[in-house]
Enzyme design. Structure first.
Site, mmCIF file in Angstrom:
data_model
loop_
_atom_site.group_PDB
_atom_site.id
_atom_site.type_symbol
_atom_site.label_atom_id
_atom_site.label_comp_id
_atom_site.label_asym_id
_atom_site.label_seq_id
_atom_site.Cartn_x
_atom_site.Cartn_y
_atom_site.Cartn_z
ATOM 1 C CG ASP A 170 2.226 -3.820 0.663
ATOM 2 O OD1 ASP A 170 1.616 -4.084 -0.400
ATOM 3 O OD2 ASP A 170 1.644 -3.759 1.769
ATOM 4 C CG HIS A 221 -7.744 -7.406 -1.093
ATOM 5 N ND1 HIS A 221 -9.024 -6.971 -0.870
ATOM 6 C CD2 HIS A 221 -7.485 -8.308 -0.118
ATOM 7 C CE1 HIS A 221 -9.526 -7.580 0.191
ATOM 8 N NE2 HIS A 221 -8.607 -8.392 0.661
HETATM 9 C C1 BDR Z 1 -4.468 -4.765 0.988
HETATM 10 O O1 BDR Z 1 -3.676 -4.972 2.170
HETATM 11 C C2 BDR Z 1 -2.595 -5.822 1.886
HETATM 12 O O2 BDR Z 1 -2.507 -6.820 2.863
HETATM 13 C C3 BDR Z 1 -2.847 -6.420 0.534
HETATM 14 O O3 BDR Z 1 -1.646 -6.646 -0.158
HETATM 15 C C4 BDR Z 1 -3.717 -5.403 -0.153
HETATM 16 O O4 BDR Z 1 -2.931 -4.414 -0.800
HETATM 17 C C5 BDR Z 1 -5.852 -5.340 1.227
HETATM 18 O O5 BDR Z 1 -6.490 -4.667 2.263
HETATM 19 CA CA CA Z 2 -0.565 -4.810 -1.250
#
Ligand code: BDR
Ligand code: CA
Length: 325
Positions: free
Chosen positions: A14, A249
């Site tokens: 995403d 992340h």
């Molecule tokens: C996750 O949430 C999204 O905002 C980031 O892309 C990542 O996949 C981190 O908690």
């Molecule tokens: Ca993500």
């Protein structure tokens, strides 16, 4: 001569600033072969994240990689509108990174259908690794379309969840799990091997502002992505968490593919809370309760949960990968 094995990978994502960095890492890594990208609502609505995924591939000169658009909302029809305050209104830091970039047409099929067919195809090629970087809706839908889907896939490595720490979207839950807890519970209960790269480790993998400056100074794809998309995300994290740099992340899930030895893991069955203030919290069973295997966890497969990480080493690995592209 021994040939290095090349791992076919599909990314369900995403984008999202950190999704973009994860894609850049994969594209820069010869032993990973990105055979497809599927998109899911999450950081922003499905149209925006899909345009971002296709645009990023085109910008990287890899517009030949198929992109399939997926779920607009969770299995139960929920979508909160995303987090433009984290990733920008365009999901990529609001610096027009993709303006003027001509993307290839999207695939005709829904992401879930495309996932099933790519997984089936790659069975003769050692099987597909699914890297999931957003809510797990497409994976759950693919299991509904073909209940054997989990047997076609070699493994799932996902960014999401918080096993033994606080959440980031709510005190209880991590954002990707909160996006679709029902789907996550299905994915954690299926027969494929799953590795969860969650906040327990990603909050220990930081790219510092010095590292980011070095990557941003590169002339290639990672340099552009870093110099244009990261500043927005970085200033959000500075305001919110007081860090000077960014949490990696989604890139940490890719790092797990490249150097699993830098992560500590535990194999435990997992359920996902779908109700109340803890909606989206993942609950591993340690088997140390009065009832050794309480009913909701019974007969659930063990998930490989990343519980600790050599943060500085993983962060250097991510930096090196991004300096390659
Ligand atoms: C996750 O949430 C999204 O905002 C980031 O892309 C990542 O996949 C981190 O908690
Ligand atoms: Ca993500």
């Amino acid at each position: 001569m021994m040939q290095a094995l090349i791992e076919p990978v599909v990314v369900d994502c995403d984008p999202g600033v950190d999704d973009a960095l994860a894609l850049a890492m994969i594209l820069a890594t010869p032993k990973l072969d990105l055979v497809g990208v599927t998109t899911v609502f999450g950081n922003l609505g499905i149209d925006q994240v899909t345009a971002n995924a296709a645009g990023l591939l085109a910008l990287a000169g890899r517009g030949n990689i198929p992109v399939a658009k997926g779920a607009v909302s969770s299995l139960t029809g929920k979508f909160s509108g995303g987090v433009p305050h984290v990733h920008g209104k365009d999901g990529l830091g609001d610096q027009s990174l993709l303006s003027g970039v001509q993307s290839s047409p999207l695939g005709k099929h829904h992401a879930a259908v495309q996932l099933v067919s790519m997984a089936k195809e790659s069975r003769s090629n050692g099987g597909l690794t699914l890297v999931a970087l957003g809510p797990l809706t497409n994976l759950a839908l693919a299991l509904q379309i073909d209940p054997e889907f989990d047997t076609y896939v070699k493994r799932v490595v996902l960014m999401g969840g918080n096993a033994f720490c606080m959440g980031n979207a709510t005190p209880a839950a991590e954002a990707n799990m909160l996006g679709d807890p029902e789907a996550a519970d299905i994915v954690f209960g299926a027969r494929w091997p799953v590795t969860m790269v969650g906040l327990d480790v990603t909050h220990k993998v930081l790219l510092s502002s010095e590292q980011l400056s070095r990557i941003a100074a590169q002339p290639g794809f990672s340099g552009s992505v870093t110099s244009r998309t990261v500043p927005f995300y970085q200033s959000f994290l500075k305001r919110m968490n007081g860090i000077d740099g960014i949490y990696c992340h989604d890139p940490s899930a890719v790092a797990f593919l490249l150097a699993p030895e830098l992560f500590q893991t535990r194999a435990l069955p997992v359920r996902v809370e779908t109700k109340g203030i803890s909606r989206g919290k993942i609950w591993p069973s340690l088997g140390d309760t009065d009832d050794e295997s309480p009913e909701p966890w019974q007969d659930r497969p063990a998930i490989e949960i990343c519980t600790d990480v050599q943060g500085p080493k993983v962060s250097s690995l991510i930096e090196r990968a991004l300096l390659e592209s």
